[in-house]
Motif scaffolding. Structure first.
Motif, PDB file in Angstrom:
ATOM      1  N   PHE A 154     -10.871  -0.649  -7.469  1.00 48.21           N
ATOM      2  CA  PHE A 154     -10.303  -1.485  -6.309  1.00 48.21           C
ATOM      3  C   PHE A 154      -8.942  -1.978  -6.933  1.00 48.21           C
ATOM      4  CE2 PHE A 154     -14.962  -1.698  -5.961  1.00 48.21           C
ATOM      5  CZ  PHE A 154     -15.010  -1.490  -4.449  1.00 48.21           C
ATOM      6  N   GLY A 155      -8.385  -2.382  -5.887  1.00 52.17           N
ATOM      7  CA  GLY A 155      -6.987  -3.017  -6.482  1.00 52.17           C
ATOM      8  C   GLY A 155      -6.334  -4.398  -5.249  1.00 52.17           C
ATOM      9  N   LEU A 156      -5.413  -4.801  -5.894  1.00 54.76           N
ATOM     10  CA  LEU A 156      -4.552  -5.937  -5.324  1.00 54.76           C
ATOM     11  C   LEU A 156      -3.372  -5.367  -4.994  1.00 54.76           C
ATOM     12  CD1 LEU A 156      -6.070  -9.372  -6.464  1.00 54.76           C
ATOM     13  CD2 LEU A 156      -6.278  -8.233  -4.233  1.00 54.76           C
ATOM     14  N   VAL A 157      -2.619  -5.216  -4.016  1.00 50.53           N
ATOM     15  CA  VAL A 157      -1.042  -4.761  -3.791  1.00 50.53           C
ATOM     16  C   VAL A 157      -0.265  -5.801  -3.105  1.00 50.53           C
ATOM     17  CG1 VAL A 157      -1.763  -3.533  -1.503  1.00 50.53           C
ATOM     18  CG2 VAL A 157       0.101  -2.658  -3.154  1.00 50.53           C
ATOM     19  N   ALA A 158       0.856  -5.787  -3.681  1.00 48.45           N
ATOM     20  CA  ALA A 158       1.769  -6.521  -2.804  1.00 48.45           C
ATOM     21  C   ALA A 158       3.104  -5.656  -2.285  1.00 48.45           C
ATOM     22  CB  ALA A 158       2.392  -7.833  -3.800  1.00 48.45           C
ATOM     23  N   TRP A 159       3.608  -5.895  -1.134  1.00 49.15           N
ATOM     24  CA  TRP A 159       4.853  -5.037  -0.646  1.00 49.15           C
ATOM     25  C   TRP A 159       5.676  -6.075   0.095  1.00 49.15           C
ATOM     26  CZ3 TRP A 159       4.501   0.064  -1.338  1.00 49.15           C
ATOM     27  CH2 TRP A 159       3.175   0.735  -1.314  1.00 49.15           C
ATOM     28  N   GLY A 160       6.923  -5.412  -0.514  1.00 46.55           N
ATOM     29  CA  GLY A 160       8.300  -6.386   0.249  1.00 46.55           C
ATOM     30  C   GLY A 160       9.224  -5.459   0.327  1.00 46.55           C
ATOM     31  N   PRO A 169      18.176  -5.946  13.880  1.00 45.07           N
ATOM     32  CA  PRO A 169      18.553  -5.048  13.200  1.00 45.07           C
ATOM     33  C   PRO A 169      18.165  -4.750  11.890  1.00 45.07           C
ATOM     34  CG  PRO A 169      20.472  -5.780  14.438  1.00 45.07           C
ATOM     35  CD  PRO A 169      19.577  -6.969  14.561  1.00 45.07           C
ATOM     36  N   ALA A 170      17.808  -6.030  10.967  1.00 42.23           N
ATOM     37  CA  ALA A 170      17.106  -5.956   9.781  1.00 42.23           C
ATOM     38  C   ALA A 170      16.208  -7.254   9.638  1.00 42.23           C
ATOM     39  CB  ALA A 170      18.204  -5.822   8.494  1.00 42.23           C
ATOM     40  N   THR A 171      15.213  -7.341   9.283  1.00 38.25           N
ATOM     41  CA  THR A 171      14.147  -8.323   8.990  1.00 38.25           C
ATOM     42  C   THR A 171      13.470  -8.169   7.478  1.00 38.25           C
ATOM     43  OG1 THR A 171      14.045  -8.399  11.390  1.00 38.25           O
ATOM     44  CG2 THR A 171      12.304  -9.769  10.142  1.00 38.25           C
ATOM     45  N   ALA A 172      13.418  -9.055   6.742  1.00 40.94           N
ATOM     46  CA  ALA A 172      12.529  -9.095   5.503  1.00 40.94           C
ATOM     47  C   ALA A 172      11.079  -8.763   5.961  1.00 40.94           C
ATOM     48  CB  ALA A 172      12.873 -10.465   4.856  1.00 40.94           C
ATOM     49  N   ARG A 173      10.496  -8.147   5.241  1.00 41.15           N
ATOM     50  CA  ARG A 173       8.949  -7.663   5.408  1.00 41.15           C
ATOM     51  C   ARG A 173       8.380  -7.936   4.041  1.00 41.15           C
ATOM     52  NH1 ARG A 173       5.413  -6.772   7.818  1.00 41.15           N
ATOM     53  NH2 ARG A 173       4.663  -4.601   7.810  1.00 41.15           N
ATOM     54  N   VAL A 174       7.119  -8.705   4.188  1.00 42.36           N
ATOM     55  CA  VAL A 174       6.306  -8.868   3.172  1.00 42.36           C
ATOM     56  C   VAL A 174       4.538  -8.502   3.469  1.00 42.36           C
ATOM     57  CG1 VAL A 174       7.738 -10.556   1.970  1.00 42.36           C
ATOM     58  CG2 VAL A 174       6.054 -11.419   3.645  1.00 42.36           C
ATOM     59  N   ALA A 175       4.031  -8.058   2.590  1.00 42.82           N
ATOM     60  CA  ALA A 175       2.562  -7.829   2.926  1.00 42.82           C
ATOM     61  C   ALA A 175       1.801  -7.953   1.659  1.00 42.82           C
ATOM     62  CB  ALA A 175       2.474  -6.595   3.761  1.00 42.82           C
ATOM     63  N   GLU A 188      -6.100   0.144   2.499  1.00 40.68           N
ATOM     64  CA  GLU A 188      -5.603  -1.048   2.540  1.00 40.68           C
ATOM     65  C   GLU A 188      -5.913  -1.990   3.518  1.00 40.68           C
ATOM     66  OE1 GLU A 188      -1.764  -1.017   1.392  1.00 40.68           O
ATOM     67  OE2 GLU A 188      -1.749   0.420  -0.148  1.00 40.68           O
ATOM     68  N   LEU A 189      -6.134  -3.334   3.215  1.00 40.96           N
ATOM     69  CA  LEU A 189      -6.360  -4.380   4.414  1.00 40.96           C
ATOM     70  C   LEU A 189      -5.837  -5.750   4.000  1.00 40.96           C
ATOM     71  CD1 LEU A 189      -7.463  -5.046   7.169  1.00 40.96           C
ATOM     72  CD2 LEU A 189      -9.605  -5.669   5.958  1.00 40.96           C
ATOM     73  N   GLY A 190      -5.026  -6.204   4.690  1.00 38.13           N
ATOM     74  CA  GLY A 190      -4.412  -7.704   4.557  1.00 38.13           C
ATOM     75  C   GLY A 190      -3.370  -8.058   5.607  1.00 38.13           C
ATOM     76  N   GLN A 302      10.409   0.417   8.824  1.00 37.82           N
ATOM     77  CA  GLN A 302      10.322  -0.462   7.480  1.00 37.82           C
ATOM     78  C   GLN A 302      10.220   0.470   6.315  1.00 37.82           C
ATOM     79  OE1 GLN A 302       6.724  -2.715   8.086  1.00 37.82           O
ATOM     80  NE2 GLN A 302       5.232  -1.182   7.470  1.00 37.82           N
ATOM     81  N   VAL A 303      11.150  -0.103   5.518  1.00 41.61           N
ATOM     82  CA  VAL A 303      11.109   0.448   4.049  1.00 41.61           C
ATOM     83  C   VAL A 303      10.424  -0.637   2.990  1.00 41.61           C
ATOM     84  CG1 VAL A 303      12.598   1.541   2.150  1.00 41.61           C
ATOM     85  CG2 VAL A 303      12.837   1.894   4.400  1.00 41.61           C
ATOM     86  N   LEU A 304       9.480  -0.371   2.341  1.00 48.81           N
ATOM     87  CA  LEU A 304       8.856  -1.184   1.177  1.00 48.81           C
ATOM     88  C   LEU A 304       8.635  -0.674  -0.104  1.00 48.81           C
ATOM     89  CD1 LEU A 304       6.046  -2.348   3.745  1.00 48.81           C
ATOM     90  CD2 LEU A 304       8.231  -3.797   3.744  1.00 48.81           C
ATOM     91  N   ALA A 305       8.733  -1.580  -1.030  1.00 44.73           N
ATOM     92  CA  ALA A 305       8.274  -1.306  -2.276  1.00 44.73           C
ATOM     93  C   ALA A 305       7.170  -2.212  -2.713  1.00 44.73           C
ATOM     94  CB  ALA A 305       9.410  -1.456  -3.326  1.00 44.73           C
ATOM     95  N   GLY A 306       6.258  -1.566  -3.655  1.00 42.95           N
ATOM     96  CA  GLY A 306       5.135  -2.370  -4.020  1.00 42.95           C
ATOM     97  C   GLY A 306       4.638  -2.146  -5.274  1.00 42.95           C
ATOM     98  N   VAL A 307       3.814  -2.960  -5.699  1.00 44.97           N
ATOM     99  CA  VAL A 307       3.107  -3.014  -7.080  1.00 44.97           C
ATOM    100  C   VAL A 307       1.610  -3.302  -6.873  1.00 44.97           C
ATOM    101  CG1 VAL A 307       3.564  -5.403  -7.579  1.00 44.97           C
ATOM    102  CG2 VAL A 307       2.934  -3.768  -9.333  1.00 44.97           C
ATOM    103  N   GLU A 308       0.840  -2.650  -7.595  1.00 43.21           N
ATOM    104  CA  GLU A 308      -0.743  -2.695  -7.428  1.00 43.21           C
ATOM    105  C   GLU A 308      -1.340  -2.857  -8.739  1.00 43.21           C
ATOM    106  OE1 GLU A 308      -4.243  -0.477  -5.205  1.00 43.21           O
ATOM    107  OE2 GLU A 308      -2.639   0.605  -6.001  1.00 43.21           O
ATOM    108  N   VAL A 309      -2.100  -3.869  -8.700  1.00 42.84           N
ATOM    109  CA  VAL A 309      -3.021  -4.070 -10.166  1.00 42.84           C
ATOM    110  C   VAL A 309      -4.401  -3.427  -9.933  1.00 42.84           C
ATOM    111  CG1 VAL A 309      -4.033  -5.716 -11.644  1.00 42.84           C
ATOM    112  CG2 VAL A 309      -1.840  -5.964 -10.710  1.00 42.84           C
TER     113      VAL A 309
END
Length: 314
Positions: A154-160, A169-175, A188-190, A302-309
């Protein structure tokens, strides 16, 4: 049972050195119809003499059976060369009487009949037990062929990142999301948020829950993501005039996409990027009091970068 039987068994005719005749005995038998026939008695004598060593003299037996009030009486005369003997036997059963006569005649022909014991038949050799097949050796543990468990961890992931053309035209996205993953797959669910953006006379954002499923082929420490996602929530508008009126509308969109992820040291930390399309299945719109459309959700990306533990299974 039979009178005189012991005397008959002890009587042995003298042996005379002559050539062995073709017939070892001659039997005459005269008896009532209830008694066995002469051929039956001769056959019984032959059975008793089978395999014996008879005398060289022919034994001539003459038996006469008569019925009396108690049963049957047989008068038996035996001759061997110049020797002769007489016996008289009685029995209530003529069959038993005939058996006694057959035994006396057989003993006269072969005096060693009673002392001879039949040779035991050889016991059959036991059949060999079938050999059990040797078990096939197990193949060595091949790490290439060894299947990984269905669930690796299992893991926890954050996207931005940024979303394009859905609200502005452009909006910040977080998840953020909780994840579960195995060999060749992940889920993934969140919650996710399109951050508030000013449009005309209001500020608009989208808050939703996002469910994503991905096919994940691997190449060394690199994972390739081919995903399908679904967002469900609400688009929220907050007016900037007349006290800031708030309104909301349902939001439902599909988010197919692809990405790549790199697994860090000991595979407990993963860094990745992804690019998704945003296809609204419900397109909420907001209008001013005059009926003028202020904003309508559109098709975007959307274009996102993320890190997962990661919390791997042992």
């Amino acid at each position: 049972m039979l009178e005189g039987l012991l005397t008959a068994l002890l009587w042995t005719p003298p042996a005379v050195a002559t050539a062995e005749p073709e017939t070892r005995f001659e039997l005459e038998w005269r008896a009532p119809a209830a008694c066995p026939g002469v051929e039956q008695l001769r056959g019984r004598v032959d059975e008793l003499l089978a395999g014996g060593r008879p005398t060289t003299e022919v034994i001539v037996a003459d038996a006469v059976v008569e019925a009396d009030g108690r049963g049957y009486v047989v008068r038996l005369r035996l001759r061997s060369g110049a020797s002769e003997g007489r016996r008289e036997l009685a029995d209530s059963d003529c069959e038993e009487l005939g058996e006694a006569v057959a035994l006396i005649v057989a003993l006269a022909v072969d005096p060693e009949l009673m002392s001879r014991t039949p040779e035991p038949e050889p016991e059959p050799e036991p059949e060999p037990e079938p050999e059990e097949p040797e078990p096939e050796p197990e193949p060595p543990d091949d790490p290439v062929r060894r299947r990984a468990p269905a669930l690796r961890g299992f893991g926890l992931v954050a996207w931005g990142g940024a979303g394009f053309a859905v609200i502005t035209p452009a909006t910040a996205r977080v998840a953020i999301a909780a994840s579960a993953y195995g060999r060749l797959w992940r889920v993934e669910l969140g919650p996710s948020l399109w951050t508030p953006q000013r449009v005309d006379i209001g500020r608009f954002s989208i808050a939703a829950a996002e469910l994503r499923g991905c096919f994940v082929p691997e190449l060394g420490s690199v994972e390739f993501l081919l995903c399908g996602g679904l967002e469900a929530g609400a688009m929220i508008g907050l007016g900037q005039l007349d006290g800031g009126r708030r309104a909301s509308a349902g939001w439902l969109a599909a988010a197919p996409g692809a990405g790549v992820r790199w697994l860090g040291v000991d595979q407990r930390l993963a860094l990745g990027v992804r690019v998704d399309g945003v296809v609204p299945l419900v397109r909420p719109a907001f209008a001013s009091d005059e009926g003028r459309i202020v904003v309508r959700a559109g098709f975007g990306a959307q274009v996102l970068a993320g890190v997962e533990v990661r919390f791997n299974r042992p």
